[in-house]
Every structure is written in structure tokens, then in C-alpha cells.
Design a protein around this motif. Structure first.
Motif, PDB file in Angstrom:
ATOM      1  N   ARG A 173      32.340  45.856  39.989  1.00 46.47           N
ATOM      2  CA  ARG A 173      33.203  44.674  40.050  1.00 46.47           C
ATOM      3  C   ARG A 173      33.386  44.108  38.646  1.00 46.47           C
ATOM      4  O   ARG A 173      32.626  43.262  38.196  1.00 46.47           O
ATOM      5  CB  ARG A 173      32.574  43.620  40.967  1.00 46.47           C
ATOM      6  N   ARG A 174      34.397  44.608  37.925  1.00 45.04           N
ATOM      7  CA  ARG A 174      34.612  44.187  36.543  1.00 45.04           C
ATOM      8  C   ARG A 174      36.050  43.737  36.334  1.00 45.04           C
ATOM      9  O   ARG A 174      37.003  44.348  36.827  1.00 45.04           O
ATOM     10  CB  ARG A 174      34.297  45.337  35.584  1.00 45.04           C
ATOM     11  N   SER A 175      36.191  42.665  35.548  1.00 35.52           N
ATOM     12  CA  SER A 175      37.529  42.133  35.260  1.00 35.52           C
ATOM     13  C   SER A 175      38.360  43.137  34.472  1.00 35.52           C
ATOM     14  O   SER A 175      39.590  43.195  34.623  1.00 35.52           O
ATOM     15  CB  SER A 175      37.405  40.824  34.474  1.00 35.52           C
ATOM     16  N   GLU A 176      37.694  43.945  33.623  1.00 34.45           N
ATOM     17  CA  GLU A 176      38.420  44.935  32.826  1.00 34.45           C
ATOM     18  C   GLU A 176      39.129  45.963  33.708  1.00 34.45           C
ATOM     19  O   GLU A 176      40.134  46.550  33.310  1.00 34.45           O
ATOM     20  CB  GLU A 176      37.460  45.666  31.877  1.00 34.45           C
ATOM     21  N   LEU A 177      38.581  46.191  34.896  1.00 27.80           N
ATOM     22  CA  LEU A 177      39.167  47.161  35.826  1.00 27.80           C
ATOM     23  C   LEU A 177      40.063  46.499  36.869  1.00 27.80           C
ATOM     24  O   LEU A 177      40.718  47.192  37.651  1.00 27.80           O
ATOM     25  CB  LEU A 177      38.052  47.933  36.546  1.00 27.80           C
ATOM     26  N   GLY A 178      40.038  45.179  36.897  1.00 28.04           N
ATOM     27  CA  GLY A 178      40.787  44.470  37.928  1.00 28.04           C
ATOM     28  C   GLY A 178      40.135  44.572  39.291  1.00 28.04           C
ATOM     29  O   GLY A 178      40.802  44.450  40.325  1.00 28.04           O
ATOM     30  N   THR A 179      38.802  44.798  39.308  1.00 26.38           N
ATOM     31  CA  THR A 179      38.099  44.999  40.577  1.00 26.38           C
ATOM     32  C   THR A 179      37.161  43.848  40.922  1.00 26.38           C
ATOM     33  O   THR A 179      36.339  43.977  41.834  1.00 26.38           O
ATOM     34  CB  THR A 179      37.275  46.301  40.519  1.00 26.38           C
ATOM     35  N   GLU A 180      37.267  42.731  40.179  1.00 24.40           N
ATOM     36  CA  GLU A 180      36.389  41.610  40.494  1.00 24.40           C
ATOM     37  C   GLU A 180      36.671  41.103  41.908  1.00 24.40           C
ATOM     38  O   GLU A 180      37.783  41.232  42.422  1.00 24.40           O
ATOM     39  CB  GLU A 180      36.553  40.475  39.474  1.00 24.40           C
ATOM     40  N   LYS A 181      35.655  40.544  42.523  1.00 26.20           N
ATOM     41  CA  LYS A 181      35.779  40.113  43.913  1.00 26.20           C
ATOM     42  C   LYS A 181      36.644  38.861  43.994  1.00 26.20           C
ATOM     43  O   LYS A 181      36.473  37.910  43.232  1.00 26.20           O
ATOM     44  CB  LYS A 181      34.401  39.836  44.508  1.00 26.20           C
ATOM     45  N   ARG A 182      37.565  38.880  44.936  1.00 28.79           N
ATOM     46  CA  ARG A 182      38.426  37.721  45.182  1.00 28.79           C
ATOM     47  C   ARG A 182      38.208  37.251  46.613  1.00 28.79           C
ATOM     48  O   ARG A 182      38.186  38.054  47.539  1.00 28.79           O
ATOM     49  CB  ARG A 182      39.898  38.076  44.954  1.00 28.79           C
ATOM     50  N   ARG A 183      38.054  35.957  46.775  1.00 30.27           N
ATOM     51  CA  ARG A 183      37.804  35.387  48.092  1.00 30.27           C
ATOM     52  C   ARG A 183      38.917  34.421  48.473  1.00 30.27           C
ATOM     53  O   ARG A 183      39.527  33.777  47.608  1.00 30.27           O
ATOM     54  CB  ARG A 183      36.467  34.635  48.116  1.00 30.27           C
ATOM     55  N   ALA A 184      39.153  34.330  49.761  1.00 30.81           N
ATOM     56  CA  ALA A 184      40.084  33.320  50.258  1.00 30.81           C
ATOM     57  C   ALA A 184      39.503  31.935  49.983  1.00 30.81           C
ATOM     58  O   ALA A 184      38.289  31.759  49.880  1.00 30.81           O
ATOM     59  CB  ALA A 184      40.316  33.513  51.754  1.00 30.81           C
ATOM     60  N   ARG A 185      40.377  30.951  49.849  1.00 35.02           N
ATOM     61  CA  ARG A 185      39.940  29.590  49.532  1.00 35.02           C
ATOM     62  C   ARG A 185      38.918  29.070  50.541  1.00 35.02           C
ATOM     63  O   ARG A 185      37.942  28.418  50.178  1.00 35.02           O
ATOM     64  CB  ARG A 185      41.151  28.658  49.500  1.00 35.02           C
ATOM     65  N   TRP A 186      39.166  29.364  51.817  1.00 33.05           N
ATOM     66  CA  TRP A 186      38.263  28.820  52.834  1.00 33.05           C
ATOM     67  C   TRP A 186      36.879  29.454  52.734  1.00 33.05           C
ATOM     68  O   TRP A 186      35.865  28.806  53.034  1.00 33.05           O
ATOM     69  CB  TRP A 186      38.854  29.006  54.226  1.00 33.05           C
ATOM     70  N   LEU A 187      36.811  30.730  52.264  1.00 37.48           N
ATOM     71  CA  LEU A 187      35.513  31.360  52.073  1.00 37.48           C
ATOM     72  C   LEU A 187      34.789  30.762  50.872  1.00 37.48           C
ATOM     73  O   LEU A 187      33.565  30.590  50.886  1.00 37.48           O
ATOM     74  CB  LEU A 187      35.682  32.869  51.890  1.00 37.48           C
ATOM     75  N   GLU A 188      35.543  30.446  49.817  1.00 32.17           N
ATOM     76  CA  GLU A 188      34.928  29.792  48.661  1.00 32.17           C
ATOM     77  C   GLU A 188      34.343  28.446  49.065  1.00 32.17           C
ATOM     78  O   GLU A 188      33.259  28.057  48.621  1.00 32.17           O
ATOM     79  CB  GLU A 188      35.962  29.615  47.547  1.00 32.17           C
TER      80      GLU A 188
END
Length: 241
Positions: free
Chosen positions: A55-70
Motif C-alpha cells: 500500500r504505497r502512494s507511489e504506486l497509487g495503491t494506498e488504502k481509500r475508505r468511504a467517509r462513513w468508514l473513516e
């Protein structure tokens, strides 16, 4: 055997303040999938593996969560994941609580931990200091050495002696249907007769017999009786009319 007997001593390590880019380069150059993280006193403080770098920003693979999950997880979890995907130092992305074993741990314990925790390597530690690493490759090397050191002997004695040894070995197995299996030996070739209730027993019986010194061959006449339907499946050594 113990962990200290099969481990890779003095393994490649990296410092906690080293750049993540350096860890990646070492892993690629040395063809390893992880590095113990060791401080200036030789103490184990973590481990960085391929899994930590997915999960790296350089690869564009960082984890993204829906607002309600955050909202559900709170800001701490998202902040932690941001550090993991954007951190530039090893200590920022490493696993801080690596799983370890003592140098005197038996290989059965090592394998139990590896399989239960689904990991490929274990740090061998004494008094907080890293002594070595036990990996799956180390276990394979130990297995290869065991095969080389203990070749299967041909065995001696009569067919009757061989039959007695086979029956004794089979009787010790909890999965063995002793009362329904008959063993015959002719010129060191073992004929297996009888019935089994689970097809997996067939292979287990064959493997068990193969490991008895002196066995030259096996002819399988076993029949599998399916317990619910009563269907009979014959063994490969049994002719079908």
C-alpha cells in the motif's frame, strides 16, 4: 531439531532510520522478501517485508475508505494508514511487533507458529537481540539434509518378518482400520486386501507401508465402501469383471 540449528545466522538487517528506498533495493538485489530492523545495539525493533510495501502512494495503491468508514474507525486509523503508505523511513512502515522464537525452540513449534500466523519467516531472538532468521527455505534445506543423512535401507529378513513389521506399524496409526485390512507379502511385494471407509485412507496406508524398510513394491487390492450409498470402489490392483 532446534531453531538455532537451521536458522540463517547473521542475516541481512537494516536500521530503523534507513530510507524505505534502500530497503526495497536490498530486498531486490539480495532476493529476499523481508529484512529484520535492528537498532545500533543489535536489538530487534521490527521487520519490513514485501507486505508492508504493497500500500504505497507511489504506486497509487494506498488504502481509500468511504467517509462513513473513516467516521466509524475514527481519525487514528486513517492517520496510521497514511504514515504507512507515505512514510520514507523504515521505522515508519515496518511491522513493529515481529513474531519471534527462542533459539532452543523445536522445529515443530516453529512450523506451528508459521502456519497459524501465516508468515514466511521467524526472527530468532535471545535477550532482545537478533541471532538469526528461520525461513521456509531454511526448513527445506533441513529437510534435504535429513533425506541425505538417512537413506531408506533395503532391509533384510523373510517375508513373514516383513509382514509382521508392516502390521505393527499400521496398528499404531489411529486412522488405520486394523480389523478390516489384511497384509500379504510375496518376495517383498506387499499385497493389501480389505475395505476402507474413506478413500484418503488408501493413500495413507500405501505411504505407511512404503516407509517400512524392505518393501520392494505394493499391490493395492483395497476396496472403498462408500458409507452412505454402499457403493464399492476397487483398488488399482484389483481386476474388475
Amino acid at each position: 531439531m532446534r531453531a538455532e540449528q537451521v536458522m540463517t545466522a547473521d542475516p541481512l538487517t537494516i536500521a530503523p532510520d534507513a530510507p524505505v528506498a534502500e530497503a526495497v533495493r536490498i530486498m531486490l538485489d539480495r532476493r529476499v522478501s523481508g529484512l529484520p530492523v535492528v537498532d545500533s545495539r543489535g536489538g530487534l525493533v521490527g521487520v519490513i517485508t514485501e507486505g508492508d510495501l504493497l500500500r504505497r502512494s507511489e504506486l497509487g495503491t494506498e488504502k481509500r475508505r468511504a467517509r462513513w468508514l473513516e467516521f466509524l474507525f475514527g481519525p487514528g486509523k486513517s492517520a496510521e494508514e497514511f504514515v504507512h503508505s507515505h512514510g520514507l523511513k523504515v521505522e515508519e512502515v515496518m511491522t513493529r511487533t515481529p513474531i519471534t522464537v527462542a533459539p532452543t525452540a523445536g522445529l515443530d513449534e516453529v512450523v506451528d507458529v508459521m502456519t497459524e500466523r501465516r508468515i514466511k519467516r521467524l526472527m530468532v531472538v535471545a535477550d532482545g537481540r537478533l541471532l538469526g532468521v528461520v525461513s521456509r527455505a531454511d526448513l527445506l534445506r533441513a529437510l534435504s539434509g535429513a533425506f541425505a543423512a538417512a537413506p531408506i535401507p533395503l532391509g533384510t529378513g523373510s517375508d513373514a518378518d516383513l509382514k509382521a513389521r508392516i502390521e505393527q506399524v499400521l496398528a499404531e496409526k489411529s486412522w488405520m482400520p486394523v480389523s478390516s485390512i489384511n497384509v500379504e507379502v510375496q518376495a517383498r511385494t506387499v499385497h493389501l486386501w480389505g475395505s476402507i471407509l474413506d478413500e484418503r485412507q488408501r493413500e495413507a496406508i500405501r505411504v505407511c507401508v512404503e516407509n517400512v524398510p524392505g518393501v520392494a513394491g505394493i499391490v493395492d487390492h483395497l476396496v472403498w465402501v462408500e458409507p452412505f450409498s454402499g457403493t464399492v470402489m476397487r483398488g488399482p490392483g484389483e481386476a474388475v469383471d
